[in-house]
Design an enzyme around this catalytic site. Structure first.
Site, PDB file in Angstrom:
ATOM      1  N   ASP A 188      -4.458   2.075 -18.352  1.00  0.00           N
ATOM      2  CA  ASP A 188      -3.153   2.601 -18.787  1.00  0.00           C
ATOM      3  C   ASP A 188      -2.307   1.492 -19.404  1.00  0.00           C
ATOM      4  O   ASP A 188      -2.622   0.305 -19.282  1.00  0.00           O
ATOM      5  CB  ASP A 188      -2.401   3.302 -17.642  1.00  0.00           C
ATOM      6  CG  ASP A 188      -2.180   2.389 -16.445  1.00  0.00           C
ATOM      7  OD1 ASP A 188      -2.003   1.179 -16.641  1.00  0.00           O
ATOM      8  OD2 ASP A 188      -2.200   2.901 -15.309  1.00  0.00           O
TER       9      ASP A 188
ATOM     10  N   ASP B 112       1.348   6.483  23.274  1.00  0.00           N
ATOM     11  CA  ASP B 112       2.038   7.220  22.187  1.00  0.00           C
ATOM     12  C   ASP B 112       1.923   6.500  20.835  1.00  0.00           C
ATOM     13  O   ASP B 112       2.590   6.857  19.882  1.00  0.00           O
ATOM     14  CB  ASP B 112       3.509   7.437  22.551  1.00  0.00           C
ATOM     15  CG  ASP B 112       4.255   6.120  22.741  1.00  0.00           C
ATOM     16  OD1 ASP B 112       3.625   5.040  22.586  1.00  0.00           O
ATOM     17  OD2 ASP B 112       5.457   6.153  23.038  1.00  0.00           O
TER      18      ASP B 112
ATOM     19  N   LYS C  87      -2.742   7.141 -20.254  1.00  0.00           N
ATOM     20  CA  LYS C  87      -2.810   7.956 -19.031  1.00  0.00           C
ATOM     21  C   LYS C  87      -1.470   8.624 -18.773  1.00  0.00           C
ATOM     22  O   LYS C  87      -0.434   8.000 -18.906  1.00  0.00           O
ATOM     23  CB  LYS C  87      -3.169   7.038 -17.857  1.00  0.00           C
ATOM     24  CG  LYS C  87      -3.218   7.718 -16.513  1.00  0.00           C
ATOM     25  CD  LYS C  87      -3.813   6.811 -15.451  1.00  0.00           C
ATOM     26  CE  LYS C  87      -2.760   6.040 -14.692  1.00  0.00           C
ATOM     27  NZ  LYS C  87      -3.306   5.256 -13.574  1.00  0.00           N
TER      28      LYS C  87
ATOM     29  N   GLY D 241      -9.460   8.327  -9.224  1.00  0.00           N
ATOM     30  CA  GLY D 241      -9.342   9.206 -10.396  1.00  0.00           C
ATOM     31  C   GLY D 241      -9.169   8.445 -11.702  1.00  0.00           C
ATOM     32  O   GLY D 241      -9.801   8.779 -12.715  1.00  0.00           O
ATOM     33  N   THR D 242      -8.338   7.416 -11.700  1.00  0.00           N
ATOM     34  CA  THR D 242      -8.064   6.665 -12.934  1.00  0.00           C
ATOM     35  C   THR D 242      -9.350   6.056 -13.486  1.00  0.00           C
ATOM     36  O   THR D 242      -9.655   6.188 -14.677  1.00  0.00           O
ATOM     37  CB  THR D 242      -7.019   5.557 -12.654  1.00  0.00           C
ATOM     38  OG1 THR D 242      -5.825   6.180 -12.194  1.00  0.00           O
ATOM     39  CG2 THR D 242      -6.725   4.729 -13.886  1.00  0.00           C
TER      40      THR D 242
ATOM     41  N   HIS E 139       1.962  -4.638  -8.581  1.00  0.00           N
ATOM     42  CA  HIS E 139       1.833  -3.555  -9.560  1.00  0.00           C
ATOM     43  C   HIS E 139       2.646  -3.847 -10.829  1.00  0.00           C
ATOM     44  O   HIS E 139       2.213  -3.534 -11.934  1.00  0.00           O
ATOM     45  CB  HIS E 139       2.291  -2.265  -8.891  1.00  0.00           C
ATOM     46  CG  HIS E 139       2.101  -1.062  -9.720  1.00  0.00           C
ATOM     47  ND1 HIS E 139       0.877  -0.711 -10.239  1.00  0.00           N
ATOM     48  CD2 HIS E 139       2.973  -0.127 -10.147  1.00  0.00           C
ATOM     49  CE1 HIS E 139       1.018   0.393 -10.947  1.00  0.00           C
ATOM     50  NE2 HIS E 139       2.267   0.758 -10.911  1.00  0.00           N
TER      51      HIS E 139
ATOM     52  N   ASP F 182      -7.995  -3.167 -13.481  1.00  0.00           N
ATOM     53  CA  ASP F 182      -6.791  -2.507 -12.949  1.00  0.00           C
ATOM     54  C   ASP F 182      -6.325  -3.250 -11.704  1.00  0.00           C
ATOM     55  O   ASP F 182      -7.058  -4.086 -11.168  1.00  0.00           O
ATOM     56  CB  ASP F 182      -7.098  -1.037 -12.623  1.00  0.00           C
ATOM     57  CG  ASP F 182      -5.861  -0.152 -12.747  1.00  0.00           C
ATOM     58  OD1 ASP F 182      -4.753  -0.678 -12.974  1.00  0.00           O
ATOM     59  OD2 ASP F 182      -5.990   1.080 -12.616  1.00  0.00           O
TER      60      ASP F 182
ATOM     61  N   ARG G  66       0.717  10.635 -15.821  1.00  0.00           N
ATOM     62  CA  ARG G  66       0.715  10.979 -14.392  1.00  0.00           C
ATOM     63  C   ARG G  66       1.791  12.026 -14.116  1.00  0.00           C
ATOM     64  O   ARG G  66       2.917  11.898 -14.579  1.00  0.00           O
ATOM     65  CB  ARG G  66       0.969   9.731 -13.539  1.00  0.00           C
ATOM     66  CG  ARG G  66       0.738   9.979 -12.052  1.00  0.00           C
ATOM     67  CD  ARG G  66       0.930   8.725 -11.241  1.00  0.00           C
ATOM     68  NE  ARG G  66      -0.174   7.781 -11.270  1.00  0.00           N
ATOM     69  CZ  ARG G  66      -1.266   7.876 -10.525  1.00  0.00           C
ATOM     70  NH1 ARG G  66      -1.444   8.907  -9.742  1.00  0.00           N
ATOM     71  NH2 ARG G  66      -2.209   6.951 -10.600  1.00  0.00           N
TER      72      ARG G  66
ATOM     73  N   GLU H 191       2.917   3.552  19.986  1.00  0.00           N
ATOM     74  CA  GLU H 191       3.840   2.436  19.734  1.00  0.00           C
ATOM     75  C   GLU H 191       3.118   1.135  20.072  1.00  0.00           C
ATOM     76  O   GLU H 191       2.213   1.123  20.908  1.00  0.00           O
ATOM     77  CB  GLU H 191       5.098   2.578  20.618  1.00  0.00           C
ATOM     78  CG  GLU H 191       6.041   3.664  20.130  1.00  0.00           C
ATOM     79  CD  GLU H 191       7.357   3.681  20.895  1.00  0.00           C
ATOM     80  OE1 GLU H 191       7.549   2.829  21.800  1.00  0.00           O
ATOM     81  OE2 GLU H 191       8.195   4.549  20.605  1.00  0.00           O
TER      82      GLU H 191
HETATM   83  C1  R5P Z   1      -1.298   2.897 -11.618  1.00  0.00           C
HETATM   84  O1  R5P Z   1      -0.467   2.686 -12.473  1.00  0.00           O
HETATM   85  C2  R5P Z   1      -2.202   1.841 -11.053  1.00  0.00           C
HETATM   86  O2  R5P Z   1      -2.260   0.717 -11.876  1.00  0.00           O
HETATM   87  C3  R5P Z   1      -3.595   2.387 -10.794  1.00  0.00           C
HETATM   88  O3  R5P Z   1      -4.181   2.729 -12.029  1.00  0.00           O
HETATM   89  C4  R5P Z   1      -3.543   3.603  -9.931  1.00  0.00           C
HETATM   90  O4  R5P Z   1      -2.686   3.421  -8.863  1.00  0.00           O
HETATM   91  C5  R5P Z   1      -4.918   3.982  -9.446  1.00  0.00           C
HETATM   92  O5  R5P Z   1      -4.800   5.146  -8.659  1.00  0.00           O
HETATM   93  P1  R5P Z   1      -5.998   6.170  -8.533  1.00  0.00           P
HETATM   94  O6  R5P Z   1      -7.213   5.404  -8.117  1.00  0.00           O
HETATM   95  O7  R5P Z   1      -5.524   7.128  -7.466  1.00  0.00           O
HETATM   96  O8  R5P Z   1      -6.162   6.851  -9.845  1.00  0.00           O
END
Ligand code: R5P
Length: 315
Positions: free
Chosen positions: A177, A44, A201, A239-240, A137, A232, A203, A46
């Site tokens: 960002d 299962d 950016k 996407g970013t 982060h 980053d 979101r 676990e």
């Molecule tokens: C967001 O503030 C982080 O610093 C990254 O820019 C973000 O998490 C990247 O996510 P993704 O690759 O989905 O755009």
């Protein structure tokens, strides 16, 4: 890395299943073997964790980044720490170079859980005495922990690689960002005050979708006919980075290089990154990149010796 055998070796290092390759490299840097754990998965799903080695009164280290699948990796980690403590370990240091749920460190909209706080409480309750983290982060995240935390950064490693690849000349550092501006300023200093700028950016707080709107680049001047180094903390969907690179290209940027600490690579990130206008993407091995997620533009730099050095400081 210096370890003087015969004088101090009271330490054992274990790995969860999230990134055994990194754990092995760290153990190698420390000049010790990975210790045994029995991890049994029931039908299962676990898990049952059992410590095989004797750890009584030992300082134990567990390597387990908690990226995808975050929930499973966290549960496994809690059980490993609990098993070590119940087997008499004196202290357990958790090496979590990627901290799952770190983007949910506060309430963005009424009614939300602070998921990061929940997993940190569970980790502490399971018996962890110290945490080694990498490029969180936000720097405020360290304050959530009640146990000692070492917050390391891959920026010095990136600075060395940027110098080695000779990328500095006629180049600008760009954060995708505003949240990454502290990171970019540190890297700029490490590279002799390189010019820097930042993208704007937006979101969507419901869907998580992003829009990259403009470039704020007072410090950097123009990016036209210049190389850009985008930095980053993580790539998830990609996407970013891809949208940021497309905007930079539309402003006349020459070559774009990317330095990102955590390669989460969810959905079709690796495909869109390979097809993007980016020349090369450097990441660390904080998160395991499996063979099916590797792509020609990707280069992986190891954080193992940096982590080993940090472990060694408090032996
Ligand atoms: C967001 O503030 C982080 O610093 C990254 O820019 C973000 O998490 C990247 O996510 P993704 O690759 O989905 O755009």
């Amino acid at each position: 890395m210096s370890i003087v055998w015969g004088t101090i070796t009271f330490m054992k290092i274990f790995s969860g299943t999230a990134n055994i390759a990194l754990a092995k490299k760290i153990a190698e840097s420390l000049n010790i073997e990975l210790s045994q754990l029995e991890i049994h998965v029931f039908p299962d799903q676990e898990k049952r964790i059992r410590v095989v080695d004797v750890v009584l009164e030992e300082h134990c280290v567990v390597v387990q980044p908690t990226a995808t699948p975050a929930d499973q990796n966290y549960m496994e980690l809690f059980f490993i720490v609990d098993a070590l403590k119940r087997s008499g370990a004196k202290a357990v240091t958790v090496v979590m170079p990627y901290l799952g749920y770190q983007r949910q460190d506060h309430i963005f909209r009424d009614g939300e859980a602070v998921s990061l706080e929940v997993v940190v409480k569970a980790l502490e309750a399971s018996g962890a005495s110290r945490v080694i983290a990498l490029d969180l982060h936000s720097i405020k995240i360290a304050e959530i922990f009640n146990v000692a935390i070492s917050h390391l950064s891959a920026l010095p490693l990136f600075a060395r690689q940027i110098q080695k690849e000779n990328l500095i000349k006629n180049a600008v550092l760009i954060s995708p960002d505003m949240g990454g501006i502290r990171r970019i300023k540190i890297l700029s200093e490490l590279l002799g005050n390189m010019p820097y700028g930042c993208l704007v950016k937006d979101r969507d707080l419901v869907t998580g979708g992003i829009e990259i709107k403009e470039l704020e680049i007072e410090e950097a001047g123009s990016v036209k006919n210049k190389d850009v180094i985008m930095v980053d903390d993580m790539i998830s969907s990609g996407g970013t980075i891809v949208k940021g690179a497309e905007l930079l290209k539309s402003k006349g940027t020459r070559n774009i290089y990317v330095f990102v600490t955590h390669p989460i690579f969810s959905q079709n990130a690796t495909v869109i990154l390979q097809e993007s206008p980016v020349e090369k993407i450097f990441v660390t091995d904080s998160v395991l990149v499996t063979a099916d997620k590797k792509f020609p533009k990707l280069e992986i730099l190891s954080i193992a010796s940096m982590i080993a050095e940090e472990i060694n400081k408090n032996r």
